[in-house]
Design a protein around this motif. Structure first.
Motif, PDB file in Angstrom:
ATOM      1  N   ALA A   1       0.834  -1.210   0.000  1.00  0.00           N
ATOM      2  CA  ALA A   1       0.000   0.000   0.000  1.00  0.00           C
ATOM      3  C   ALA A   1       0.867   1.258   0.000  1.00  0.00           C
ATOM      4  O   ALA A   1       0.513   2.269  -0.617  1.00  0.00           O
ATOM      5  CB  ALA A   1      -0.948  -0.010   1.212  1.00  0.00           C
TER       6      ALA A   1
ATOM      7  N   TYR B   1       2.198   1.701  -3.476  1.00  0.00           N
ATOM      8  CA  TYR B   1       1.128   2.288  -4.313  1.00  0.00           C
ATOM      9  C   TYR B   1       1.020   3.787  -4.042  1.00  0.00           C
ATOM     10  O   TYR B   1       0.874   4.587  -4.971  1.00  0.00           O
ATOM     11  CB  TYR B   1      -0.187   1.572  -3.995  1.00  0.00           C
ATOM     12  CG  TYR B   1      -1.354   1.947  -4.868  1.00  0.00           C
ATOM     13  CD1 TYR B   1      -1.446   1.497  -6.186  1.00  0.00           C
ATOM     14  CD2 TYR B   1      -2.387   2.735  -4.371  1.00  0.00           C
ATOM     15  CE1 TYR B   1      -2.535   1.831  -6.982  1.00  0.00           C
ATOM     16  CE2 TYR B   1      -3.469   3.069  -5.153  1.00  0.00           C
ATOM     17  CZ  TYR B   1      -3.543   2.614  -6.453  1.00  0.00           C
ATOM     18  OH  TYR B   1      -4.618   2.946  -7.230  1.00  0.00           O
TER      19      TYR B   1
ATOM     20  N   ASN C   1      -5.771   4.348 -12.643  1.00  0.00           N
ATOM     21  CA  ASN C   1      -6.739   3.710 -11.758  1.00  0.00           C
ATOM     22  C   ASN C   1      -7.458   4.750 -10.907  1.00  0.00           C
ATOM     23  O   ASN C   1      -8.691   4.743 -10.787  1.00  0.00           O
ATOM     24  CB  ASN C   1      -6.026   2.695 -10.866  1.00  0.00           C
ATOM     25  CG  ASN C   1      -6.976   1.920  -9.988  1.00  0.00           C
ATOM     26  OD1 ASN C   1      -8.019   1.480 -10.443  1.00  0.00           O
ATOM     27  ND2 ASN C   1      -6.618   1.736  -8.732  1.00  0.00           N
ATOM     28  N   ARG C   2      -6.685   5.681 -10.346  1.00  0.00           N
ATOM     29  CA  ARG C   2      -7.301   6.747  -9.533  1.00  0.00           C
ATOM     30  C   ARG C   2      -8.161   7.662 -10.397  1.00  0.00           C
ATOM     31  O   ARG C   2      -9.227   8.123  -9.978  1.00  0.00           O
ATOM     32  CB  ARG C   2      -6.231   7.575  -8.815  1.00  0.00           C
ATOM     33  CG  ARG C   2      -5.468   6.844  -7.746  1.00  0.00           C
ATOM     34  CD  ARG C   2      -6.311   6.257  -6.661  1.00  0.00           C
ATOM     35  NE  ARG C   2      -7.154   7.220  -5.961  1.00  0.00           N
ATOM     36  CZ  ARG C   2      -7.942   6.897  -4.946  1.00  0.00           C
ATOM     37  NH1 ARG C   2      -8.002   5.641  -4.510  1.00  0.00           N
ATOM     38  NH2 ARG C   2      -8.685   7.805  -4.358  1.00  0.00           N
TER      39      ARG C   2
ATOM     40  N   ASP D   1     -16.358   1.869   0.076  1.00  0.00           N
ATOM     41  CA  ASP D   1     -15.080   1.777  -0.640  1.00  0.00           C
ATOM     42  C   ASP D   1     -14.270   0.654  -0.005  1.00  0.00           C
ATOM     43  O   ASP D   1     -13.626   0.836   1.030  1.00  0.00           O
ATOM     44  CB  ASP D   1     -14.359   3.123  -0.547  1.00  0.00           C
ATOM     45  CG  ASP D   1     -13.056   3.148  -1.340  1.00  0.00           C
ATOM     46  OD1 ASP D   1     -12.583   2.069  -1.753  1.00  0.00           O
ATOM     47  OD2 ASP D   1     -12.508   4.251  -1.525  1.00  0.00           O
ATOM     48  N   ILE D   2     -14.320  -0.530  -0.621  1.00  0.00           N
ATOM     49  CA  ILE D   2     -13.640  -1.715  -0.071  1.00  0.00           C
ATOM     50  C   ILE D   2     -12.248  -1.823  -0.688  1.00  0.00           C
ATOM     51  O   ILE D   2     -12.110  -1.830  -1.900  1.00  0.00           O
ATOM     52  CB  ILE D   2     -14.454  -2.996  -0.354  1.00  0.00           C
ATOM     53  CG1 ILE D   2     -15.842  -2.882   0.271  1.00  0.00           C
ATOM     54  CG2 ILE D   2     -13.722  -4.227   0.172  1.00  0.00           C
ATOM     55  CD1 ILE D   2     -16.776  -4.039  -0.078  1.00  0.00           C
ATOM     56  N   GLY D   3     -11.238  -1.916   0.167  1.00  0.00           N
ATOM     57  CA  GLY D   3      -9.851  -1.916  -0.319  1.00  0.00           C
ATOM     58  C   GLY D   3      -9.439  -0.504  -0.674  1.00  0.00           C
ATOM     59  O   GLY D   3      -8.853  -0.244  -1.715  1.00  0.00           O
ATOM     60  N   THR D   4      -9.729   0.407   0.243  1.00  0.00           N
ATOM     61  CA  THR D   4      -9.566   1.836  -0.036  1.00  0.00           C
ATOM     62  C   THR D   4      -8.117   2.269  -0.201  1.00  0.00           C
ATOM     63  O   THR D   4      -7.816   3.209  -0.924  1.00  0.00           O
ATOM     64  CB  THR D   4     -10.251   2.647   1.071  1.00  0.00           C
ATOM     65  OG1 THR D   4     -10.173   4.014   0.751  1.00  0.00           O
ATOM     66  CG2 THR D   4      -9.587   2.410   2.429  1.00  0.00           C
ATOM     67  N   GLY D   5      -7.195   1.581   0.470  1.00  0.00           N
ATOM     68  CA  GLY D   5      -5.784   1.965   0.391  1.00  0.00           C
ATOM     69  C   GLY D   5      -5.481   3.161   1.273  1.00  0.00           C
ATOM     70  O   GLY D   5      -6.353   3.731   1.943  1.00  0.00           O
TER      71      GLY D   5
ATOM     72  N   ASP E   1     -10.772  -1.503   4.732  1.00  0.00           N
ATOM     73  CA  ASP E   1      -9.531  -2.129   4.270  1.00  0.00           C
ATOM     74  C   ASP E   1      -9.121  -3.142   5.322  1.00  0.00           C
ATOM     75  O   ASP E   1      -9.395  -2.949   6.506  1.00  0.00           O
ATOM     76  CB  ASP E   1      -8.423  -1.075   4.074  1.00  0.00           C
ATOM     77  CG  ASP E   1      -7.357  -1.539   3.112  1.00  0.00           C
ATOM     78  OD1 ASP E   1      -7.290  -1.012   1.980  1.00  0.00           O
ATOM     79  OD2 ASP E   1      -6.583  -2.454   3.486  1.00  0.00           O
ATOM     80  N   ASN E   2      -8.498  -4.231   4.915  1.00  0.00           N
ATOM     81  CA  ASN E   2      -8.112  -5.255   5.896  1.00  0.00           C
ATOM     82  C   ASN E   2      -6.649  -5.152   6.313  1.00  0.00           C
ATOM     83  O   ASN E   2      -6.127  -6.043   6.963  1.00  0.00           O
ATOM     84  CB  ASN E   2      -8.417  -6.661   5.365  1.00  0.00           C
ATOM     85  CG  ASN E   2      -7.538  -7.059   4.191  1.00  0.00           C
ATOM     86  OD1 ASN E   2      -6.817  -6.224   3.651  1.00  0.00           O
ATOM     87  ND2 ASN E   2      -7.612  -8.309   3.783  1.00  0.00           N
ATOM     88  N   ASP E   3      -5.988  -4.056   5.930  1.00  0.00           N
ATOM     89  CA  ASP E   3      -4.580  -3.880   6.270  1.00  0.00           C
ATOM     90  C   ASP E   3      -4.455  -2.906   7.435  1.00  0.00           C
ATOM     91  O   ASP E   3      -4.851  -1.739   7.307  1.00  0.00           O
ATOM     92  CB  ASP E   3      -3.840  -3.337   5.036  1.00  0.00           C
ATOM     93  CG  ASP E   3      -2.342  -3.247   5.262  1.00  0.00           C
ATOM     94  OD1 ASP E   3      -1.922  -2.892   6.377  1.00  0.00           O
ATOM     95  OD2 ASP E   3      -1.597  -3.529   4.314  1.00  0.00           O
TER      96      ASP E   3
ATOM     97  N   VAL F   1      -2.915   0.495   6.665  1.00  0.00           N
ATOM     98  CA  VAL F   1      -3.814   1.395   5.937  1.00  0.00           C
ATOM     99  C   VAL F   1      -4.841   2.002   6.896  1.00  0.00           C
ATOM    100  O   VAL F   1      -5.075   3.213   6.892  1.00  0.00           O
ATOM    101  CB  VAL F   1      -4.530   0.634   4.790  1.00  0.00           C
ATOM    102  CG1 VAL F   1      -5.647   1.475   4.195  1.00  0.00           C
ATOM    103  CG2 VAL F   1      -3.521   0.242   3.720  1.00  0.00           C
TER     104      VAL F   1
END
Ligand SMILES: C[S@@+](CC[C@H](N)C(=O)[O-])C[C@H]1O[C@@H](n2cnc3c(N)ncnc32)[C@H](O)[C@@H]1O
Length: 130
Positions: A34, A37, A71-72, A93-97, A121-123, A126
């Motif tokens: 992340a 990215y 992508n953004r 927003d799933i996996g928002t970063g 987000d699962n991190d 993040v």
């Protein structure tokens, strides 16, 4: 990474301790996807290990940075369409970063201020930055 809200506690960099929230070891010596990215997007939430590995990825795949930015850009176009033309005012927003600008709520609320956004987000790294 900006120093705002982070700190060191001996062994390494940790996120701040909010009420009832465990600090997250940012483990800055290990590149983090992340944060890489975030680097591709020109963000500040990254460390030397993230940047060095990101540059290796760019060397191997020269379109990497452009792909992240496109992508953004797609997200911005899609949200503008959904809010402005379809009338959607709620987003998940799933996996928002790692937060970047403009983020989803900034785009949506710029058109319809009553728009509500839930970021997921699962991190832990993040989540600590949201
Ligand atoms: C490349 S980033 C994308 C950031 C942003 N959505 C964008 O398009 O610019 C992918 C994010 O998805 C998160 N992710 C991956 N698997 C997930 C899962 N099963 N549940 C929630 N988040 C997830 C990662 O932690 C990472 O932050």
């Amino acid at each position: 990474m900006s120093d705002a809200g982070t700190g060191t506690t001996g062994a390494g960099w940790f996120t701040p301790v909010a009420a009832g929230v465990q600090p997250v070891d940012l483990n800055i010596e290990v590149p983090h996807p992340a944060r890489m990215y975030d680097y591709y997007l020109g963000g500040k939430e990254n460390f030397p290990a993230d940047r060095e590995t990101a540059e290796q990825a760019i060397a191997a795949f020269p379109n990497t940075r452009n792909a992240a930015r496109q992508n953004r850009a797609f997200l911005v176009r899609a949200v503008r369409h959904l809010v402005g033309e379809v009338g959607i005012h709620q987003f998940l927003d799933i996996g928002t970063g790692i937060p970047t600008s403009p983020n989803l709520h900034e785009v949506a609320q710029g058109i319809a201020p009553d728009t509500r956004v839930v970021y997921a987000d699962n991190d832990p790294t993040v989540l600590a930055l949201h």
